[in-house]
Design a protein around this motif. Structure first.
Motif, PDB file in Angstrom:
ATOM      1  N   ALA A  63       0.849  -1.208   0.000  1.00  0.00           N
ATOM      2  CA  ALA A  63       0.000   0.000   0.000  1.00  0.00           C
ATOM      3  C   ALA A  63       0.877   1.248   0.000  1.00  0.00           C
ATOM      4  N   GLY A  64       1.945   1.218   0.804  1.00  0.00           N
ATOM      5  CA  GLY A  64       2.855   2.367   0.864  1.00  0.00           C
ATOM      6  C   GLY A  64       3.463   2.657  -0.497  1.00  0.00           C
ATOM      7  N   MET A  65       3.895   1.610  -1.204  1.00  0.00           N
ATOM      8  CA  MET A  65       4.519   1.815  -2.528  1.00  0.00           C
ATOM      9  C   MET A  65       3.495   2.313  -3.541  1.00  0.00           C
ATOM     10  N   MET A  66       2.308   1.726  -3.510  1.00  0.00           N
ATOM     11  CA  MET A  66       1.276   2.133  -4.472  1.00  0.00           C
ATOM     12  C   MET A  66       0.933   3.607  -4.276  1.00  0.00           C
ATOM     13  N   GLU A  67       0.860   4.025  -3.019  1.00  0.00           N
ATOM     14  CA  GLU A  67       0.450   5.397  -2.764  1.00  0.00           C
ATOM     15  C   GLU A  67       1.545   6.396  -3.122  1.00  0.00           C
ATOM     16  N   ILE A  68       2.802   5.995  -2.969  1.00  0.00           N
ATOM     17  CA  ILE A  68       3.894   6.871  -3.418  1.00  0.00           C
ATOM     18  C   ILE A  68       3.813   7.052  -4.938  1.00  0.00           C
ATOM     19  N   MET A  69       3.331   6.028  -5.632  1.00  0.00           N
ATOM     20  CA  MET A  69       3.197   6.137  -7.091  1.00  0.00           C
ATOM     21  C   MET A  69       1.956   6.922  -7.495  1.00  0.00           C
ATOM     22  N   GLY A  70       1.177   7.345  -6.518  1.00  0.00           N
ATOM     23  CA  GLY A  70       0.008   8.167  -6.825  1.00  0.00           C
ATOM     24  C   GLY A  70      -1.298   7.400  -6.917  1.00  0.00           C
ATOM     25  N   TYR A  71      -1.255   6.084  -6.732  1.00  0.00           N
ATOM     26  CA  TYR A  71      -2.505   5.309  -6.758  1.00  0.00           C
ATOM     27  C   TYR A  71      -3.286   5.575  -5.474  1.00  0.00           C
ATOM     28  N   ALA A  72      -4.600   5.696  -5.601  1.00  0.00           N
ATOM     29  CA  ALA A  72      -5.455   5.832  -4.424  1.00  0.00           C
ATOM     30  C   ALA A  72      -6.076   4.472  -4.132  1.00  0.00           C
ATOM     31  N   ASN A  73      -6.294   4.206  -2.860  1.00  0.00           N
ATOM     32  CA  ASN A  73      -6.866   2.913  -2.480  1.00  0.00           C
ATOM     33  C   ASN A  73      -8.376   2.880  -2.722  1.00  0.00           C
ATOM     34  N   THR A  74      -8.882   1.747  -3.151  1.00  0.00           N
ATOM     35  CA  THR A  74     -10.335   1.551  -3.201  1.00  0.00           C
ATOM     36  C   THR A  74     -10.666   0.176  -2.657  1.00  0.00           C
ATOM     37  N   GLU A  75     -11.833   0.090  -2.021  1.00  0.00           N
ATOM     38  CA  GLU A  75     -12.252  -1.226  -1.518  1.00  0.00           C
ATOM     39  C   GLU A  75     -13.156  -1.916  -2.517  1.00  0.00           C
ATOM     40  N   HIS A  76     -13.376  -1.254  -3.653  1.00  0.00           N
ATOM     41  CA  HIS A  76     -14.276  -1.820  -4.665  1.00  0.00           C
ATOM     42  C   HIS A  76     -13.470  -2.251  -5.887  1.00  0.00           C
ATOM     43  N   PRO A  77     -13.358  -3.564  -6.109  1.00  0.00           N
ATOM     44  CA  PRO A  77     -12.535  -4.052  -7.224  1.00  0.00           C
ATOM     45  C   PRO A  77     -12.925  -3.442  -8.568  1.00  0.00           C
ATOM     46  N   GLU A  78     -14.214  -3.182  -8.757  1.00  0.00           N
ATOM     47  CA  GLU A  78     -14.648  -2.670 -10.075  1.00  0.00           C
ATOM     48  C   GLU A  78     -14.139  -1.254 -10.339  1.00  0.00           C
ATOM     49  N   GLU A  79     -13.733  -0.546  -9.286  1.00  0.00           N
ATOM     50  CA  GLU A  79     -13.225   0.821  -9.487  1.00  0.00           C
ATOM     51  C   GLU A  79     -11.722   0.822  -9.743  1.00  0.00           C
ATOM     52  N   ALA A  80     -11.081  -0.335  -9.569  1.00  0.00           N
ATOM     53  CA  ALA A  80      -9.611  -0.340  -9.532  1.00  0.00           C
ATOM     54  C   ALA A  80      -8.975  -0.482 -10.907  1.00  0.00           C
ATOM     55  N   ASP A  81      -7.824   0.191 -11.080  1.00  0.00           N
ATOM     56  CA  ASP A  81      -7.003   0.010 -12.279  1.00  0.00           C
ATOM     57  C   ASP A  81      -6.008  -1.119 -12.063  1.00  0.00           C
ATOM     58  N   VAL A  82      -5.617  -1.302 -10.786  1.00  0.00           N
ATOM     59  CA  VAL A  82      -4.701  -2.394 -10.446  1.00  0.00           C
ATOM     60  C   VAL A  82      -5.310  -3.191  -9.293  1.00  0.00           C
ATOM     61  N   LEU A  83      -5.386  -4.495  -9.461  1.00  0.00           N
ATOM     62  CA  LEU A  83      -5.897  -5.361  -8.377  1.00  0.00           C
ATOM     63  C   LEU A  83      -4.750  -6.237  -7.905  1.00  0.00           C
ATOM     64  N   ILE A  84      -4.496  -6.211  -6.604  1.00  0.00           N
ATOM     65  CA  ILE A  84      -3.354  -6.969  -6.070  1.00  0.00           C
ATOM     66  C   ILE A  84      -3.859  -8.015  -5.079  1.00  0.00           C
ATOM     67  N   PHE A  85      -3.477  -9.266  -5.307  1.00  0.00           N
ATOM     68  CA  PHE A  85      -3.862 -10.358  -4.414  1.00  0.00           C
ATOM     69  C   PHE A  85      -2.601 -10.819  -3.695  1.00  0.00           C
ATOM     70  N   ASN A  86      -2.525 -10.462  -2.420  1.00  0.00           N
ATOM     71  CA  ASN A  86      -1.358 -10.776  -1.601  1.00  0.00           C
ATOM     72  C   ASN A  86      -1.701 -12.049  -0.830  1.00  0.00           C
ATOM     73  N   THR A  87      -1.203 -13.172  -1.300  1.00  0.00           N
ATOM     74  CA  THR A  87      -1.805 -14.462  -0.955  1.00  0.00           C
ATOM     75  C   THR A  87      -1.068 -15.269   0.112  1.00  0.00           C
ATOM     76  N   CYS A  88      -1.781 -16.301   0.587  1.00  0.00           N
ATOM     77  CA  CYS A  88      -1.266 -17.216   1.612  1.00  0.00           C
ATOM     78  C   CYS A  88      -1.322 -18.650   1.082  1.00  0.00           C
ATOM     79  N   ALA A  89      -0.311 -19.440   1.394  1.00  0.00           N
ATOM     80  CA  ALA A  89      -0.236 -20.807   0.861  1.00  0.00           C
ATOM     81  C   ALA A  89      -0.338 -21.866   1.951  1.00  0.00           C
ATOM     82  N   ILE A  90      -0.727 -21.458   3.146  1.00  0.00           N
ATOM     83  CA  ILE A  90      -0.582 -22.358   4.291  1.00  0.00           C
ATOM     84  C   ILE A  90      -1.440 -23.615   4.192  1.00  0.00           C
ATOM     85  N   ARG A  91      -2.640 -23.469   3.630  1.00  0.00           N
ATOM     86  CA  ARG A  91      -3.528 -24.628   3.433  1.00  0.00           C
ATOM     87  C   ARG A  91      -4.178 -24.538   2.067  1.00  0.00           C
ATOM     88  N   LYS A  92      -4.606 -25.685   1.574  1.00  0.00           N
ATOM     89  CA  LYS A  92      -5.224 -25.716   0.253  1.00  0.00           C
ATOM     90  C   LYS A  92      -6.457 -24.812   0.210  1.00  0.00           C
TER      91      LYS A  92
END
Ligand code: SAH
Ligand code: SF4
Ligand code: F3S
Length: 478
Positions: A63-92
């Motif tokens: 989030a810090g890097m995205m905001e330095i680049m001028g991107y604003a955060n949105t909680e609505h995927p349909e409004e986003a230009d970039v969607l980032i999935f920061n994932t977990c692999a602990i269980r299937k």
């Protein structure tokens, strides 16, 4: 998106490699040129983080890097230009969740093809996941791993410019990269990584592969981050590591975690917590430090996994049920107000009914305040996934339900003693469900929902408990 041949793909074998060499911390690696600094002007990003606190903290760096680049955060995927999935692999199940969400959002790519989908975090470090993405998920444009978070701005720019899919996952032991930006999701409390990676190689666990080797940050860098958190209004710091009790071993410190804990306590920050503790590295001096410093909170997450010695051995946890109980008793005796939470796995390969009952016995002995309980999930490349005696899902479900009945009983029972008591709560804000209700955690890490006549967000308030539930307490601020 078109394919490219300069991708860097994950390699499990390389991920498991360990050398004695320790990397020196790297400062000032993250740099922004003018082009990058305006890449996101007028654009929005959507970030979805799964998994443990270490991943949440990585999400705050993203989030810090995205905001330095001028991107604003949105909680609505349909409004986003970039969607980032920061994932977990602990269980299937965690992975299926991610693929489910990405599948569901496929339509967004069709309506606006220049929208960028990124997948990062622990799943990106898995060979099978990346291969699945290559074959079945054309909507994913960028894949990067846990070791090259700092590369996000450059990678994003490259994908935007070339309109080609990029996969860059390093399978290395890992570095310590300082000075990355951070946008914290809360101001009253904050996560601070004290170490990265894991060398324990518990036989069921994927983390040592996805996060690299155990490597500690320098104490002065950690303290600088804690001070900054404090300056910005932080009242609580949560020190993070897969096994915090091993902090500093790689830096040649004899009792690094205790030294660090004392130094953090001496910054005067109101509250200190730490996750996760390993029963096998727990030092007497750490208990003493907890006793001596009232700002180290009396709440401990001490994952046990199983109450059966034979299962613990197959898991390579390095302690017996008896040793765990002894440590538990010692902590309880020395810090009477301490609360305990734990992690438990049912259905580990070969787990017999008797071994499972030993887990129930341990739960009834320790009477945990709360616990995270999981069905064993085989992880590709780990030793347990290759063991004989894999347990059926139906049996795992049955054992989990039985275990959870014990856990819920004790959670409720343990909360009873707070009825009518006054506890100190760090107020995190108003409840999402009811704006008249505030919520926060007590020193013992109990979730408290309460009413207050005064605005108290970000403050530590005395709350009188009026009602007790299994997993929370209700009350009114005094
Ligand atoms: N480093 C922490 C645990 C991090 S993973 C520690 O050792 O305490 C969080 C929890 O996920 C673990 O404690 C374990 O209970 C669970 N877990 C890890 N691998 C798993 C697997 N393959 N199947 C089911 N649960 C698992
Ligand atoms: Fe996984 Fe064990 Fe390391 Fe925890 S200590 S992250 S359970 S390998
Ligand atoms: Fe998941 Fe990776 Fe954390 S596998 S639990 S996000 S270290």
């Amino acid at each position: 998106m078109k394919k490219r041949n300069d991708d860097i793909l994950p390699d499990h074998k390389a991920e498991a490699h360990r050398t004695k060499e320790m990397p020196a911390p790297e400062y000032g690696l993250f740099a922004m040129n003018d082009a990058l600094a305006s890449l996101g002007r007028g654009k929005k990003y959507y970030l979805r983080t799964y998994g443990c606190q270490a991943n949440v903290r990585d999400g705050e760096t993203i989030a810090g890097m995205m905001e330095i680049m001028g991107y604003a955060n949105t909680e609505h995927p349909e409004e986003a230009d970039v969607l980032i999935f920061n994932t977990c692999a602990i269980r299937k199940a965690a992975e299926e969740h991610v693929f489910g969400e990405i599948g569901m959002l496929k339509g967004l790519k069709e309506t606006k093809p220049e929208r960028i989908f990124c997948l990062c975090g622990c799943m990106a470090q898995e060979e099978s996941v990346v291969s699945l993405i290559q074959q079945k998920y054309p909507q994913i444009d960028l894949v990067f791993g846990t070791h090259n978070l700092y590369r996000l701005p450059d990678l994003l720019q490259e994908v935007i410019q070339t309109k080609k899919r990029k996969i860059e996952v390093y399978s290395e032991e890992g570095r310590v990269i300082e000075d990355l930006p951070v946008h914290r999701s809360q101001s009253c409390k904050g996560f601070v990584d004290i170490m990265y990676g894991c060398n324990k190689f518990c036989t069921y666990c994927i983390v040592p592969y996805t996060r690299g080797k155990e490597r500690s940050r320098r104490m002065e860098d950690i303290l600088r981050e804690v001070e900054k958190l404090k300056e910005n209004g932080g009242r609580e710091v949560i020190l993070l590591g897969q096994n915090v009790n091993a902090y500093g071993k790689d830096l040649g410190m004899e009792d690094g975690f205790t030294d660090l804990l004392i130094a953090v306590a001496e910054t005067g920050i109101d509250r200190i917590r730490f996750y996760s503790s390993s029963p096998r590295d727990y030092q007497e001096s750490t208990i003493q430090a907890m006793q001596d410093h009232p700002n180290i909170m009396p709440a401990l997450h001490l994952p046990v996994q199983s109450g059966s010695d034979s299962v613990l051995k197959r898991m390579a946890r390095g302690y017996t049920a008896e040793e765990y109980k002894q440590l538990f008793d010692r902590l309880k005796k020395r810090i009477p107000s301490i609360t305990f939470t734990t992690d438990l796995i049912v259905g580990f390969p070969g787990e017999t009914e008797e071994e499972f009952l030993a887990t129930l016995d341990l739960v009834d002995y320790c009477q945990f305040d709360m616990a995270y309980s999981f069905m064993y999930s085989p992880r590709e490349g780990t030793p347990a996934a290759r063991m004989d005696g894999q347990i059926s899902t139906a049996e795992k479900k049955k054992r989990l339900a039985e275990l959870n009945a014990h856990l819920t009983h004790w959670a409720k029972e343990k909360n009873q003693k707070y009825a009518g008591q006054t506890v100190k709560v760090l107020c995190e804000g108003r409840s999402k469900k009811n704006a008249d209700v505030y919520s926060g955690y007590s020193e013992e890490n109990k979730l408290v929902n309460f009413t207050s006549d005064k605005e108290c967000e970000g403050e530590i308030v005395d709350v009188k408990i009026t009602d007790v539930k299994s997993f929370s307490l209700d009350g009114h601020a005094l």
